[in-house]
Design a protein around this motif. Structure first.
Motif, PDB file in Angstrom:
ATOM      1  N   SER A 118      14.842 -37.145  36.339  1.00 32.72           N
ATOM      2  CA  SER A 118      14.701 -37.777  34.931  1.00 32.72           C
ATOM      3  C   SER A 118      15.972 -38.361  34.542  1.00 32.72           C
ATOM      4  O   SER A 118      16.966 -38.198  35.076  1.00 32.72           O
ATOM      5  CB  SER A 118      14.500 -36.411  34.114  1.00 32.72           C
ATOM      6  OG  SER A 118      13.373 -35.735  34.385  1.00 32.72           O
ATOM      7  N   LEU A 120      18.146 -39.797  30.875  1.00 36.53           N
ATOM      8  CA  LEU A 120      18.259 -39.570  29.498  1.00 36.53           C
ATOM      9  C   LEU A 120      17.912 -40.857  28.932  1.00 36.53           C
ATOM     10  O   LEU A 120      18.424 -41.874  29.163  1.00 36.53           O
ATOM     11  CB  LEU A 120      19.920 -39.340  29.373  1.00 36.53           C
ATOM     12  CG  LEU A 120      20.210 -38.990  28.069  1.00 36.53           C
ATOM     13  CD1 LEU A 120      19.508 -37.665  27.599  1.00 36.53           C
ATOM     14  CD2 LEU A 120      21.684 -38.802  27.985  1.00 36.53           C
ATOM     15  N   SER A 122      17.320 -41.964  24.909  1.00 29.08           N
ATOM     16  CA  SER A 122      17.109 -41.499  23.181  1.00 29.08           C
ATOM     17  C   SER A 122      17.472 -40.134  22.999  1.00 29.08           C
ATOM     18  O   SER A 122      16.566 -39.614  22.245  1.00 29.08           O
ATOM     19  CB  SER A 122      15.744 -42.017  22.643  1.00 29.08           C
ATOM     20  OG  SER A 122      15.563 -43.480  22.784  1.00 29.08           O
ATOM     21  N   GLY A 123      18.245 -39.586  23.593  1.00 29.88           N
ATOM     22  CA  GLY A 123      18.582 -38.264  23.317  1.00 29.88           C
ATOM     23  C   GLY A 123      17.869 -37.096  23.919  1.00 29.88           C
ATOM     24  O   GLY A 123      18.034 -36.019  23.770  1.00 29.88           O
ATOM     25  N   SER A 124      16.970 -37.534  24.995  1.00 27.57           N
ATOM     26  CA  SER A 124      16.094 -36.613  25.662  1.00 27.57           C
ATOM     27  C   SER A 124      15.662 -37.142  27.086  1.00 27.57           C
ATOM     28  O   SER A 124      15.782 -38.282  27.243  1.00 27.57           O
ATOM     29  CB  SER A 124      15.003 -36.202  25.168  1.00 27.57           C
ATOM     30  OG  SER A 124      14.066 -37.365  24.934  1.00 27.57           O
ATOM     31  N   TYR A 125      15.366 -36.248  27.931  1.00 29.92           N
ATOM     32  CA  TYR A 125      15.390 -36.504  29.481  1.00 29.92           C
ATOM     33  C   TYR A 125      13.714 -36.953  29.552  1.00 29.92           C
ATOM     34  O   TYR A 125      12.763 -36.023  29.265  1.00 29.92           O
ATOM     35  CB  TYR A 125      15.783 -35.514  30.640  1.00 29.92           C
ATOM     36  CG  TYR A 125      17.234 -35.578  30.668  1.00 29.92           C
ATOM     37  CD1 TYR A 125      17.645 -36.548  31.390  1.00 29.92           C
ATOM     38  CD2 TYR A 125      17.857 -34.715  29.732  1.00 29.92           C
ATOM     39  CE1 TYR A 125      19.216 -36.443  31.503  1.00 29.92           C
ATOM     40  CE2 TYR A 125      19.195 -34.448  30.007  1.00 29.92           C
ATOM     41  CZ  TYR A 125      19.754 -35.266  30.746  1.00 29.92           C
ATOM     42  OH  TYR A 125      21.390 -35.543  30.848  1.00 29.92           O
ATOM     43  N   ALA A 126      13.618 -38.190  30.031  1.00 28.40           N
ATOM     44  CA  ALA A 126      12.323 -38.695  30.563  1.00 28.40           C
ATOM     45  C   ALA A 126      11.973 -38.486  31.732  1.00 28.40           C
ATOM     46  O   ALA A 126      12.929 -39.189  32.660  1.00 28.40           O
ATOM     47  CB  ALA A 126      12.210 -40.139  29.928  1.00 28.40           C
ATOM     48  N   THR A 195      18.783 -35.876  35.662  1.00 26.47           N
ATOM     49  CA  THR A 195      18.817 -34.641  35.897  1.00 26.47           C
ATOM     50  C   THR A 195      17.763 -34.773  37.372  1.00 26.47           C
ATOM     51  O   THR A 195      16.882 -35.368  37.370  1.00 26.47           O
ATOM     52  CB  THR A 195      18.048 -33.636  35.032  1.00 26.47           C
ATOM     53  OG1 THR A 195      16.675 -34.160  34.589  1.00 26.47           O
ATOM     54  CG2 THR A 195      18.604 -33.873  33.437  1.00 26.47           C
TER      55      THR A 195
END
Length: 226
Positions: A118, A120, A122-126, A195
């Motif tokens: 994944s 990062l 916009s502040g979250s993991y995609a 990640t």
């Protein structure tokens, strides 16, 4: 392997609008129907494994085979498997059309959960979806001779260390948020946070995207850990 095949059966059985079986049942086949089998499972040098599941769809006409094939693709993507091969065929005994599909995924050893990567955004993991091949090159430390080359008992000193390098490829999914974030990161030319998870372990690392390609033929990129 039982857990892997059970996971595949459960997903296909609940997500398909036709009969589902593992391999071919010992009776006259139902139409329409889908059967699947583990075509291959191969260990990779980094300890993970590539699993390929072969799917055979039998229906009354090619159009229905195509529709069921798309449904199977959707179901297998939820398990982390990407379509790696497809072909039309005809059943010799009956003349009914067949759709032959193969789905591949990189797994954590024999674990059911696919290896996941994944990025990062916009502040979250995609999650970066559609990956079917994953390679990790180990970190390397350059050894520099500390004595003259002609010395009988030459000693060495450790030079600059190159960290791990990761290469991944698979199916290009233009609408996938994770894949688009990789492309954006590559064009930006800046390091990105990632990640990496292979059940039950996971890690977070910073890497530079030093190569990228997205074509109808496939999706590929490489990461240099920094």
């Amino acid at each position: 392997m039982l857990a892997l095949m059970t996971s595949v059966y459960t997903a296909l059985h609940s997500g398909m609008s036709c009969a589902v079986s593992r391999a071919w049942p010992d009776r006259d086949p139902i139409m329409p129907s889908l059967s699947f089998r583990l075509k291959s499972w191969a260990r990779l040098p980094d300890g993970s494994a590539v699993a390929t599941v072969a799917v055979q769809i039998r229906a009354i006409n090619p159009a229905l085979c195509d529709d069921l094939g798309e449904d199977a693709d959707t179901v297998m993507q939820t398990l982390g498997f990407a379509l790696s091969a497809a072909a039309d065929d005809v059943e010799p005994d009956t003349g009914f059309p067949l759709k032959l599909l193969e789905f591949s995924a990189v797994l954590g050893g024999a674990a059911v959960a696919p290896l996941s990567l994944s990025i990062l955004k916009s502040g979250s993991y995609a999650s970066i979806n559609g990956l079917s091949d994953f390679k990790v090159d180990p970190a390397e430390a350059l050894l520099i001779p500390a004595d003259k080359v002609s010395s009988v008992n030459a000693s060495f000193t450790i030079g600059r260390t190159r960290k791990e390098r990761i290469t991944a490829s698979g199916l290009w999914i233009p609408a996938d948020v994770g894949q688009l974030a990789v492309r954006t990161g590559f064009l930006a030319g800046a390091s990105q946070w990632f990640t990496f998870a292979r059940s039950p372990l996971s890690s977070v690392f910073l890497a530079f995207i030093d190569s990228f390609v997205a074509l109808p033929s496939g999706f590929s990129f490489s990461l240099q850990v920094v």
